[in-house]
Motif scaffolding. Structure first.
Motif, mmCIF file in Angstrom:
data_model
loop_
_atom_site.group_PDB
_atom_site.id
_atom_site.type_symbol
_atom_site.label_atom_id
_atom_site.label_comp_id
_atom_site.label_asym_id
_atom_site.label_seq_id
_atom_site.Cartn_x
_atom_site.Cartn_y
_atom_site.Cartn_z
ATOM 1 N N PRO A 10 0.818 -1.200 0.000
ATOM 2 C CA PRO A 10 0.000 0.000 0.000
ATOM 3 C C PRO A 10 0.856 1.256 0.000
ATOM 4 O O PRO A 10 1.720 1.414 0.851
ATOM 5 C CB PRO A 10 -0.831 -0.103 1.276
ATOM 6 C CG PRO A 10 -0.193 -1.161 2.083
ATOM 7 C CD PRO A 10 0.579 -2.028 1.171
ATOM 8 N N ARG A 11 0.634 2.084 -0.928
ATOM 9 C CA ARG A 11 1.233 3.396 -1.095
ATOM 10 C C ARG A 11 2.748 3.463 -1.180
ATOM 11 O O ARG A 11 3.287 4.309 -1.878
ATOM 12 C CB ARG A 11 0.803 4.358 -0.011
ATOM 13 C CG ARG A 11 1.128 5.770 -0.514
ATOM 14 C CD ARG A 11 0.318 6.718 0.096
ATOM 15 N NE ARG A 11 0.436 6.626 1.524
ATOM 16 C CZ ARG A 11 0.301 7.668 2.260
ATOM 17 N NH1 ARG A 11 0.099 8.793 1.697
ATOM 18 N NH2 ARG A 11 0.346 7.564 3.549
ATOM 19 N N THR A 12 3.485 2.592 -0.462
ATOM 20 C CA THR A 12 4.931 2.691 -0.513
ATOM 21 C C THR A 12 5.383 2.692 -1.959
ATOM 22 O O THR A 12 4.981 1.850 -2.737
ATOM 23 C CB THR A 12 5.567 1.513 0.239
ATOM 24 O OG1 THR A 12 5.144 1.584 1.580
ATOM 25 C CG2 THR A 12 7.068 1.582 0.194
ATOM 26 N N ARG A 17 0.257 9.252 -4.699
ATOM 27 C CA ARG A 17 -0.540 9.573 -3.523
ATOM 28 C C ARG A 17 0.206 10.431 -2.523
ATOM 29 O O ARG A 17 -0.345 10.844 -1.524
ATOM 30 C CB ARG A 17 -1.010 8.279 -2.846
ATOM 31 C CG ARG A 17 -1.863 7.427 -3.764
ATOM 32 C CD ARG A 17 -2.564 6.355 -2.991
ATOM 33 N NE ARG A 17 -3.563 6.924 -2.098
ATOM 34 C CZ ARG A 17 -4.468 6.199 -1.459
ATOM 35 N NH1 ARG A 17 -4.480 4.908 -1.610
ATOM 36 N NH2 ARG A 17 -5.337 6.765 -0.670
ATOM 37 N N ARG A 20 -0.861 13.825 -0.599
ATOM 38 C CA ARG A 20 -1.763 13.984 0.539
ATOM 39 C C ARG A 20 -1.034 13.951 1.874
ATOM 40 O O ARG A 20 -1.660 13.856 2.912
ATOM 41 C CB ARG A 20 -2.854 12.914 0.483
ATOM 42 C CG ARG A 20 -3.807 13.140 -0.682
ATOM 43 C CD ARG A 20 -5.066 12.350 -0.539
ATOM 44 N NE ARG A 20 -5.833 12.776 0.610
ATOM 45 C CZ ARG A 20 -6.668 11.978 1.249
ATOM 46 N NH1 ARG A 20 -6.808 10.735 0.885
ATOM 47 N NH2 ARG A 20 -7.345 12.421 2.278
ATOM 48 N N TYR A 21 0.284 14.019 1.864
ATOM 49 C CA TYR A 21 1.008 14.104 3.131
ATOM 50 C C TYR A 21 0.774 15.455 3.787
ATOM 51 O O TYR A 21 0.364 16.414 3.149
ATOM 52 C CB TYR A 21 2.512 13.908 2.891
ATOM 53 C CG TYR A 21 2.896 12.472 2.726
ATOM 54 C CD1 TYR A 21 2.617 11.555 3.729
ATOM 55 C CD2 TYR A 21 3.517 12.028 1.578
ATOM 56 C CE1 TYR A 21 2.965 10.227 3.579
ATOM 57 C CE2 TYR A 21 3.867 10.701 1.418
ATOM 58 C CZ TYR A 21 3.585 9.806 2.428
ATOM 59 O OH TYR A 21 3.922 8.501 2.283
ATOM 60 N N ASP A 110 -10.969 8.136 3.878
ATOM 61 C CA ASP A 110 -9.732 7.367 3.861
ATOM 62 C C ASP A 110 -9.269 7.075 2.444
ATOM 63 O O ASP A 110 -8.098 7.252 2.120
ATOM 64 C CB ASP A 110 -9.928 6.025 4.581
ATOM 65 C CG ASP A 110 -9.708 6.145 6.072
ATOM 66 O OD1 ASP A 110 -9.365 7.243 6.519
ATOM 67 O OD2 ASP A 110 -9.876 5.129 6.771
ATOM 68 N N TYR A 111 -10.173 6.580 1.617
ATOM 69 C CA TYR A 111 -9.728 5.946 0.378
ATOM 70 C C TYR A 111 -9.984 6.737 -0.890
ATOM 71 O O TYR A 111 -9.421 6.391 -1.924
ATOM 72 C CB TYR A 111 -10.335 4.541 0.268
ATOM 73 C CG TYR A 111 -9.776 3.624 1.324
ATOM 74 C CD1 TYR A 111 -8.464 3.185 1.248
ATOM 75 C CD2 TYR A 111 -10.527 3.242 2.429
ATOM 76 C CE1 TYR A 111 -7.925 2.372 2.223
ATOM 77 C CE2 TYR A 111 -9.996 2.431 3.415
ATOM 78 C CZ TYR A 111 -8.694 1.998 3.302
ATOM 79 O OH TYR A 111 -8.158 1.215 4.269
ATOM 80 N N GLY B 116 3.838 2.987 3.575
ATOM 81 C CA GLY B 116 3.108 4.253 3.678
ATOM 82 C C GLY B 116 3.961 5.497 3.521
ATOM 83 O O GLY B 116 3.451 6.598 3.571
ATOM 84 N N PRO B 179 -3.245 1.317 9.355
ATOM 85 C CA PRO B 179 -3.973 1.303 8.081
ATOM 86 C C PRO B 179 -4.569 2.657 7.722
ATOM 87 O O PRO B 179 -4.722 2.962 6.540
ATOM 88 C CB PRO B 179 -5.071 0.251 8.289
ATOM 89 C CG PRO B 179 -5.119 -0.007 9.742
ATOM 90 C CD PRO B 179 -3.808 0.381 10.330
ATOM 91 N N VAL B 180 -4.886 3.470 8.718
ATOM 92 C CA VAL B 180 -5.413 4.801 8.411
ATOM 93 C C VAL B 180 -4.308 5.657 7.785
ATOM 94 O O VAL B 180 -4.534 6.387 6.820
ATOM 95 C CB VAL B 180 -5.981 5.479 9.677
ATOM 96 C CG1 VAL B 180 -6.518 6.860 9.350
ATOM 97 C CG2 VAL B 180 -7.064 4.626 10.297
ATOM 98 N N PHE B 181 -3.097 5.532 8.312
ATOM 99 C CA PHE B 181 -1.978 6.279 7.742
ATOM 100 C C PHE B 181 -1.644 5.783 6.336
ATOM 101 O O PHE B 181 -1.312 6.572 5.453
ATOM 102 C CB PHE B 181 -0.744 6.172 8.641
ATOM 103 C CG PHE B 181 0.433 6.964 8.136
ATOM 104 C CD1 PHE B 181 0.475 8.340 8.283
ATOM 105 C CD2 PHE B 181 1.484 6.339 7.483
ATOM 106 C CE1 PHE B 181 1.550 9.076 7.806
ATOM 107 C CE2 PHE B 181 2.565 7.072 6.997
ATOM 108 C CZ PHE B 181 2.594 8.442 7.160
ATOM 109 N N TRP B 182 -1.749 4.457 6.110
ATOM 110 C CA TRP B 182 -1.516 3.918 4.769
ATOM 111 C C TRP B 182 -2.463 4.573 3.772
ATOM 112 O O TRP B 182 -2.076 4.956 2.676
ATOM 113 C CB TRP B 182 -1.772 2.409 4.719
ATOM 114 C CG TRP B 182 -0.768 1.582 5.421
ATOM 115 C CD1 TRP B 182 0.502 1.952 5.786
ATOM 116 C CD2 TRP B 182 -0.928 0.231 5.853
ATOM 117 N NE1 TRP B 182 1.119 0.907 6.417
ATOM 118 C CE2 TRP B 182 0.275 -0.156 6.465
ATOM 119 C CE3 TRP B 182 -1.971 -0.689 5.769
ATOM 120 C CZ2 TRP B 182 0.461 -1.426 6.997
ATOM 121 C CZ3 TRP B 182 -1.793 -1.960 6.293
ATOM 122 C CH2 TRP B 182 -0.589 -2.328 6.910
ATOM 123 N N ALA B 183 -3.728 4.688 4.197
ATOM 124 C CA ALA B 183 -4.737 5.190 3.275
ATOM 125 C C ALA B 183 -4.634 6.697 3.120
ATOM 126 O O ALA B 183 -4.872 7.226 2.045
ATOM 127 C CB ALA B 183 -6.127 4.803 3.757
#
Lengths: 149, 257
Positions: A10-12, A17, A20-21, A110-111, B116, B179-183
Motif C-alpha cells: 500500500p502506497r509505498t 498519492r 496527501r502528506y 480514507d480511500y 506508507g 492502516p489509516v496512515f496507509w490510506a
C-alpha cells in the motif's frame, strides 16, 4: 539470487498519492470545531443502543410467537398501532442510517483520493441516506392498516 | 538436560564456529533502485547466520560480502536510535532487535521498507512526512509564567502519568503499521499522538490545550480506529492505543488527568 514479482504494498513507492502528506508549513488548515469529536461520540453511543435495539428486534421477529411464520401484513399493522413500536422502529432506522452513513463517510475520507471523487461519493451517500430515512419515517407515521381497493 | 545441551555445543564447536550452530537462511529483500528500476522487486540472498543473531547481522553480511549496493539505515544497532525499522516477515520491527530464530528461518525471511512512506532506495524511506506530523504537535516544553531559578520539580506520581510515552524513539514502526496512515498520509499517525501525549500529561507543561486543539483536527485522534497495529508494532512496548484513547478522553472531558 533470484527475483520475484509480488503485489504492490500500500502506497509505498506510489508517488501518485504522496501529495496527501501533511504540509511542511505546519498544521495549516486546522479544522476548528468539534465535529469529529461529536461524530466519534455518536458512533460509540449509537453502537451500544443499536446492539439492544437490533437484537431485541431480531428476537421479536425470529423467536417469539412462533418465529418468522407469524410475520405478515397483519403482524406489522398490529405492531405499528402502538406508539412504542413506532418509536422503536424509528430509533432503529435513524440510528442505523446515521451510524452507517457516518462510517461510510470515514471510509470515503480514507480511500477517495481526489476532491472530486470524494464530493461525488459523498453526494451519492448522503442522497441515499436522506431518501431512505425520509421514506422510512414517512411509512412509520403514515402507515394505514386498512387496505383500500 | 542442560548437560546434554552443553555436550552438543561442544561437539558442533569442533566443526562449526566457536560452539555456535550456524545455519543457512534465505533473506528475501524488497530492492528498489530509483535510477534503474521501474518498480520494487524481491531479491533472494543466502547467508550463513547464527540463529541467535539479529536479522541486521544478516543484512550486514549481505551488504559487506554479497552486494554492496544494498541500502538500509542503521546507527546504534542496539534498539536505541530507531533507525532500522523495517517490515520483516510482514511485521514492523527493528532489524537490530529481531532474532533470526524468532523469524521461522526454515522459510525465506522477507525484509521490506516500512509502508506508507515514499521509498528512496531499497529499505530507505523518506521520513519527512513522518517528522512533519511530529513537529506539528509541538513536541517541546511549553511553559508560561516566570522561569524557575532551579529545575522544574515533579513528583514521582506526576512523572509516572506519562512515563510510558517518553519511551518513543521515533522509529516510525507504529505510524507505518497504521492502516489509516496507509490510506491517508495526512493523518497525524500514532507516533505524533504518542509524543503529544508525552507533553499533554506532563504536569510541568502548560501547552495541553494547544496540543489537544491540534489533535482535535479532522486528521487528528478521531481518525484512529483502534486496530492496535501500532501497539503491536512498537519495539519499545509502548501502549500506544491506550495513549491515543487517553488523548480522546481528555478532549471529551476537557480535563487532563
Amino acid at each position: 539470487m533470484s527475483t520475484h514479482v509480488s503485489l504492490e504494498p500500500p502506497r509505498t513507492g506510489n508517488p501518485g498519492r504522496s501529495q496527501r502528506y501533511r504540509s511542511r508549513k505546519g498544521p495549516g488548515k486546522v479544522t476548528r470545531g468539534n465535529f469529529e469529536l461529536y461524530s466519534w461520540l455518536f458512533m460509540r453511543a449509537s453502537g451500544v443502543l443499536l446492539v439492544f435495539l437490533v437484537l431485541g428486534h431480531l428476537f421479536i421477529m425470529m423467536v417469539t410467537d412462533g418465529g418468522v411464520e407469524k410475520i405478515g401484513f397483519a403482524f406489522v399493522a398490529g405492531r405499528w398501532a402502538s406508539p412504542w413500536w413506532q418509536f422503536w422502529d424509528l430509533m432503529q432506522l435513524w440510528l442505523a442510517m446515521i451510524h452507517g452513513t457516518n462510517g461510510m463517510r470515514t471510509v470515503i475520507n480514507d480511500y477517495a483520493d481526489k476532491d472530486r471523487t470524494r464530493a461525488i461519493l459523498k453526494g451519492l451517500l448522503y442522497t441515499a441516506a436522506v431518501l431512505t430515512v425520509a421514506l422510512g419515517t414517512l411509512v412509520i407515521f403514515t402507515f394505514d392498516p386498512s387496505i383500500k381497493g | 538436560m542442560s548437560t546434554a545441551t552443553v555436550q552438543e555445543h561442544v561437539e558442533t564447536s569442533a566443526s562449526g564456529k566457536a560452539g555456535i550452530e550456524m545455519m543457512t537462511i534465505t533473506v528475501r529483500i524488497r530492492r528498489y533502485n530509483p535510477e534503474v528500476d521501474a518498480a520494487p522487486h524481491w531479491v533472494d540472498y543466502q547467508v550463513t547466520a547464527d540463529p541467535t543473531a539479529r536479522i541486521l547481522d544478516s543484512l550486514h553480511k549481505i551488504k559487506w560480502e554479497q552486494d554492496g549496493s544494498l541500502t538500509f539505515r542503521r546507527s546504534c544497532a542496539h534498539g536505541v536510535c530507531g533507525s532500522d525499522a523495517m517490515r520483516i516477515n510482514g511485521k514492523n520491527r527493528l532489524a537490530c532487535k529481531a532474532l533470526v530464530k524468532d523469524l521461522n528461518p526454515t522459510k525465506p525471511i522477507t525484509v521490506e521498507p516500512i509502508q506508507g512512506l515514499p521509498v528512496l532506495k531499497d529499505l530507505v524511506v523518506d521520513m519527512e512526512p513522518f517528522f512533519q506530523a511530529y513537529r506539528d504537535v509541538k513536541p517541546f516544553l511549553i511553559a508560561h509564567g516566570n522561569e524557575p531559578t532551579r529545575e522544574r520539580i515533579q513528583s514521582q506520581k506526576d512523572r509516572d502519568r506519562f512515563d510510558d510515552t517518553t519511551k518513543c524513539i521515533l522509529c516510525a514502526a507504529c505510524t507505518t503499521s497504521c492502516p489509516v496512515f496507509w490510506a491517508d498520509g495526512q493523518y497525524f499517525g500514532p507516533a505524533a499522538i504518542v509524543n503529544a501525549h508525552r507533553f499533554i500529561f506532563d504536569s510541568r507543561d502548560d501547552g495541553a490545550n494547544e496540543r489537544l486543539e491540534i489533535l482535535n483536527d479532522r486528521e487528528g485522534v478521531w481518525r484512529c480506529r483502534t486496530t492496535f497495529n501500532c501497539t503491536e508494532a512498537c519495539p519499545r512496548g509502548i501502549q500506544i492505543t491506550q495513549a491515543i484513547a487517553e488523548v480522546k478522553r481528555a478532549l471529551i472531558t476537557r480535563r487532563v488527568i
